[in-house]
Design a protein around this motif. Structure first.
Motif, PDB file in Angstrom:
ATOM      1  N   ARG A 153     -34.358  51.714  47.828  1.00  0.00           N
ATOM      2  CA  ARG A 153     -35.043  50.874  48.916  1.00  0.00           C
ATOM      3  C   ARG A 153     -34.449  49.885  49.806  1.00  0.00           C
ATOM      4  N   VAL A 267     -46.055  54.713  48.062  1.00  0.00           N
ATOM      5  CA  VAL A 267     -45.572  55.576  47.351  1.00  0.00           C
ATOM      6  C   VAL A 267     -46.623  56.921  46.989  1.00  0.00           C
ATOM      7  N   ASP A 307     -42.636  60.074  38.139  1.00  0.00           N
ATOM      8  CA  ASP A 307     -43.745  59.152  38.222  1.00  0.00           C
ATOM      9  C   ASP A 307     -44.454  59.352  39.403  1.00  0.00           C
ATOM     10  N   GLU A 308     -45.799  58.735  39.365  1.00  0.00           N
ATOM     11  CA  GLU A 308     -46.545  58.737  40.556  1.00  0.00           C
ATOM     12  C   GLU A 308     -46.493  59.858  41.749  1.00  0.00           C
ATOM     13  N   TRP A 338     -40.363  58.860  33.332  1.00  0.00           N
ATOM     14  CA  TRP A 338     -41.389  57.864  33.221  1.00  0.00           C
ATOM     15  C   TRP A 338     -42.621  58.626  32.392  1.00  0.00           C
ATOM     16  N   TRP A 356     -44.390  52.364  31.494  1.00  0.00           N
ATOM     17  CA  TRP A 356     -44.337  51.451  32.386  1.00  0.00           C
ATOM     18  C   TRP A 356     -45.600  51.217  32.862  1.00  0.00           C
ATOM     19  N   TYR A 388     -40.850  43.932  34.121  1.00  0.00           N
ATOM     20  CA  TYR A 388     -40.376  44.391  35.578  1.00  0.00           C
ATOM     21  C   TYR A 388     -39.861  43.033  36.229  1.00  0.00           C
ATOM     22  N   ASP A 390     -38.904  42.858  39.272  1.00  0.00           N
ATOM     23  CA  ASP A 390     -39.371  42.678  40.694  1.00  0.00           C
ATOM     24  C   ASP A 390     -40.831  41.846  41.045  1.00  0.00           C
ATOM     25  N   LEU A 407     -43.020  41.322  44.044  1.00  0.00           N
ATOM     26  CA  LEU A 407     -44.184  42.105  44.118  1.00  0.00           C
ATOM     27  C   LEU A 407     -44.959  41.211  43.307  1.00  0.00           C
ATOM     28  N   TRP A 409     -48.179  43.265  42.118  1.00  0.00           N
ATOM     29  CA  TRP A 409     -48.903  44.211  41.476  1.00  0.00           C
ATOM     30  C   TRP A 409     -49.494  44.224  39.928  1.00  0.00           C
ATOM     31  N   TRP A 444     -36.903  46.925  40.907  1.00  0.00           N
ATOM     32  CA  TRP A 444     -37.204  47.519  42.160  1.00  0.00           C
ATOM     33  C   TRP A 444     -37.056  46.783  43.157  1.00  0.00           C
ATOM     34  N   GLU A 446     -38.025  46.953  46.661  1.00  0.00           N
ATOM     35  CA  GLU A 446     -38.625  46.989  47.896  1.00  0.00           C
ATOM     36  C   GLU A 446     -38.537  45.612  48.995  1.00  0.00           C
TER      37      GLU A 446
HETATM   38  C1  TNX Z   1     -44.061  51.638  40.745  1.00  0.00           C
HETATM   39  S1  TNX Z   1     -42.562  51.963  38.103  1.00  0.00           S
HETATM   40  C2  TNX Z   1     -43.100  52.609  40.966  1.00  0.00           C
HETATM   41  C3  TNX Z   1     -41.750  52.426  42.062  1.00  0.00           C
HETATM   42  C4  TNX Z   1     -42.194  50.915  42.625  1.00  0.00           C
HETATM   43  C5  TNX Z   1     -42.496  49.941  41.867  1.00  0.00           C
HETATM   44  C6  TNX Z   1     -42.774  48.389  42.260  1.00  0.00           C
HETATM   45  C7  TNX Z   1     -42.459  53.399  38.652  1.00  0.00           C
HETATM   46  C8  TNX Z   1     -42.057  54.369  37.712  1.00  0.00           C
HETATM   47  N1  TNX Z   1     -42.770  53.718  40.125  1.00  0.00           N
HETATM   48  O1  TNX Z   1     -41.866  53.190  42.707  1.00  0.00           O
HETATM   49  O2  TNX Z   1     -40.931  50.489  43.347  1.00  0.00           O
HETATM   50  O3  TNX Z   1     -43.790  50.388  41.175  1.00  0.00           O
HETATM   51  O4  TNX Z   1     -42.910  47.654  41.472  1.00  0.00           O
END
Ligand code: TNX
Length: 511
Positions: A153, A267, A307-308, A338, A356, A388, A390, A407, A409, A444, A446
């Motif tokens: 990032r 994301v 992840d994601e 992850w 996570w 975390y 960040d 962040l 979240w 992270w 960002e």
């Molecule tokens: C989730 S934690 C993500 C990242 C983001 C992060 C921001 C994870 C495995 N994936 O892509 O940067 O949140 O906190």
């Protein structure tokens, strides 16, 4: 307060006893393979004092000279962990013993914290320092104590990364996870797919400069970390978080059309393709990338993300995770992913899940993580609402550059007390002490643009996670936050002397 972070297994301070005096005749005794740790410590002390601290194979004959010495001795210890050490400080000298060089190095980190703060300066005036008389017997609770830096990032130079490695080594961190690829950039040279770091490395968040590590750069980081007994864990995030690769090579896209390089922070929109007509290119890409990354990685781990992957249909995700993890495992490395990879029942032997979700597992995070353990794997705990790096600190101001740092979240902001007040073995049902490889604190980036901002987010919170990873589980289930906070406050002078930034917002608020 005199103390060490992470707290040692046993420490006995003898305030009435005469201290060790590090002065003119100071030297280091480091026989055999202890010599390289002696040389590293001597280099740090030289940087601080401007004076050469000689490293000898054997102790000087005169007792007067002996008492000015730091001895690093390799001896069998009654401890299973290869990072165990003892430290004995008196007016007769400072003695670190361990059964391995790694243990000796960890012991020197404790000694460094007991030295006065000017010893952490780069240019301290020559000083006569004392170290209080103390006996330490120490060994870690978990084998894996990590920190992660997202260099996608925002990108950070090799020198900036080396500086961070030095700072985290003081907390006995032993794994440095580099998040090397994501939607916004591909940051590691792959010779057989050169556009990954051509088109793929040109961007970062918000139009910030891109960049990447050449293989030589990466090897420099790996070697610098290894000298500090820190293992680098490279992460290639797949099959989602892949816009940079998809922008560099059209044949990796399901429609065969290259994506536009991405500078945003959303994301979950990109994916490798599981389509049969893309299988040849995708499998060649996976094999080449895993092989080339493994070749420059001496450590045992290869992190494949996972992840994601919200843009990957479930059946495709399972197919791709099987192929990705097989490609990674065929290099001989142990795979980390992850916790989402727990959806797959076809993971290579020993695959590790990095958890996570929160202290209270959200949705199916607990089940996915436990599933990896049932397959014979282990878990790295990185609960986002505490570990975390960040997530904002309470009351943390915007940076001098005017942007908000961090962040929120994951139930943010996260206080230092919250970062310290959790128990890795109590979170995921079915994942107890034996299934836990260790803990990791990810950063992270960002919102994190400069290395100063990196340090500001990492310290002091990393100290909390490092202590949870190293120090014994509290008998009554609660950790003594006041004691921890006082020991961390003792590190401030060291961080100030070393020029390491750290967040004081909570202290400021507490007056
Ligand atoms: C989730 S934690 C993500 C990242 C983001 C992060 C921001 C994870 C495995 N994936 O892509 O940067 O949140 O906190």
């Amino acid at each position: 307060m005199t103390g060490i972070v992470p707290a040692p297994a046993r420490i006995e301070l003898r305030p009435a006893a005469a201290p060790f005096r590090f002065s003119e005749g100071a030297h280091i005794v480091a026989p055999g393979t202890a010599k390289r740790i002696g040389a590293l410590l001597a280099a740090e002390l030289l940087a601080a004092t401007g004076r050469e601290v000689p490293v000898f194979e054997t102790a000087p004959v005169s007792p007067v000279d002996r008492s000015a010495g730091i001895s690093l001795l390799l001896r069998p210890l009654d401890e299973a962990s290869e990072e165990a050490y003892t430290l004995d400080v008196s007016d007769q000298g400072a003695v670190v013993t361990a059964s391995t060089p790694a243990g000796l190095y960890r012991g020197t980190r404790s000694l460094r914290q007991l030295l006065p703060a000017p010893a952490s300066r780069v240019d301290a005036p020559s000083a006569a320092w004392t170290v209080p008389a103390v006996t330490v017997r120490d060994a870690p609770r978990f084998a894996y104590r990590g920190v992660m830096l997202d260099v996608v990032r925002h990108f950070f130079s090799v020198d900036e990364v080396l500086r961070l490695i030095d700072a985290v080594a003081m907390l006995k961190v032993n794994h440095f996870h580099l998040h090397l690829t994501d939607d916004q950039g591909w940051r590691i040279q792959i010779d057989s797919w050169p556009e990954l770091t051509g088109i793929g490395a040109s961007t970062a968040v918000g139009g910030a400069p891109g960049g990447f590590y050449t293989k030589a750069d990466f090897v420099r980081i790996v070697e610098y970390a290894a000298e500090r007994f820190i293992t680098v864990v490279p992460e290639i995030d797949l099959p989602g978080h892949t816009c940079a690769a998809l922008s560099a090579y059209p044949e990796l896209n399901h429609d065969g059309i290259a994506r536009t390089p991405y500078e945003g922070v959303e994301v979950g929109f990109s994916s490798l393709s599981a389509a049969p007509e893309r299988a040849e290119a995708t499998d060649r890409f996976l094999a080449d990338v895993m092989r080339e990354v493994a070749e420059i990685t001496p450590g045992p781990w290869l992190h494949i993300g996972g992840d994601e992957s919200w843009a990957t249909p479930e059946a495709d995700y399972l197919d791709l995770v099987r192929r990705i993890t097989a490609a990674a495992a065929s290099t001989g490395k142990t795979v980390i992913g992850w916790h989402e990879i727990g959806a797959s029942g076809a993971l290579p032997t020993g695959t590790v899940a990095q958890y996570w979700s929160y202290l209270v597992p959200q949705e199916n995070a607990g089940v996915l993580t436990a599933s990896v353990v049932e397959l014979g794997g282990r878990v790295i705990m990185s609960p986002a609402d505490t570990a975390y790096l960040d997530i904002q600190y309470p009351g943390a101001p915007a940076t001098p550059h005017g942007y908000a740092l961090g962040l929120d979240w994951a139930d943010g902001p996260t206080s230092l007390e919250a970062a310290y007040s959790w128990e890795p073995a109590g979170i995921v049902p079915g994942v107890g002490e034996d299934a836990i490889l260790g803990v990791e604190a990810p950063l992270w980036t960002e919102t994190v643009l400069t290395i100063d901002d990196v340090e500001f987010m990492v310290f002091p919170r990393l100290a909390a996670v490092a202590e949870i990873g190293w120090s014994a589980a509290p008998g009554d289930g609660t950790r003594d936050y006041a004691d921890f906070a006082a020991r961390v406050a003792g590190l401030h002078a060291h961080w100030d002397a070393a020029g390491t930034r750290y967040c004081t917002a909570e202290l400021d608020a507490a007056g």
